[in-house]
Design a protein around this motif. Structure first.
Motif: not given
Length: 129
Positions: A1-27
């Motif tokens: 069974m595949s882990s939900w983490l396996d669905d992510i295309s990790w880069n060659e260093k095993g990282l993924v970029p993350v954009i963080t957004q404030e939910i109340s403002t959308g900023k």
């Protein structure tokens, strides 16, 4: 069974970029990176944990400052290679410079202008190592 983490295309260093957004403002508050462990801890605890490329370690947002990010939603983009995390930002400061968000330099006439004030002196926010 595949882990939900396996669905992510990790880069060659095993990282993924993350954009963080404030939910109340959308900023957009910040951009950072996560490895599998950081994302798993984030999903398990409900508090955002990132991977520091400069220090090569996990860091929980707000661990020193108290400006925690409480997870409201996590999204994976269409290419499965970028995360969007919507958060409740505690303390109204997301940037280590003491500003509301990390995107405070604006290009004007081919010069970077500081376009957001410092809300709190970073020397009063963070511990000295």
């Amino acid at each position: 069974m595949s882990s939900w983490l396996d669905d992510i295309s990790w880069n060659e260093k095993g990282l993924v970029p993350v954009i963080t957004q404030e939910i109340s403002t959308g900023k957009v508050l910040m951009f950072a990176w996560m490895n599998r462990q950081a994302l798993e801890i984030t999903a398990d605890t409900g508090y955002v944990v990132y991977w520091s490329r400069s220090r090569s370690c996990l860091w929980r947002k707000g661990e020193q400052s108290g400006h925690e990010q409480i997870v409201k939603s996590i999204f994976l983009d269409c290419d499965s290679d970028t995360l969007l995390i919507q958060v409740e930002q505690k303390g109204g400061i997301a940037c280590h410079t003491g500003r509301y968000h990390c995107f405070f330099k604006q290009l004007e006439h081919k010069n970077w202008k500081v376009a957001a004030p410092i809300l709190k002196d970073p020397n009063t926010i963070y511990y000295k190592n």
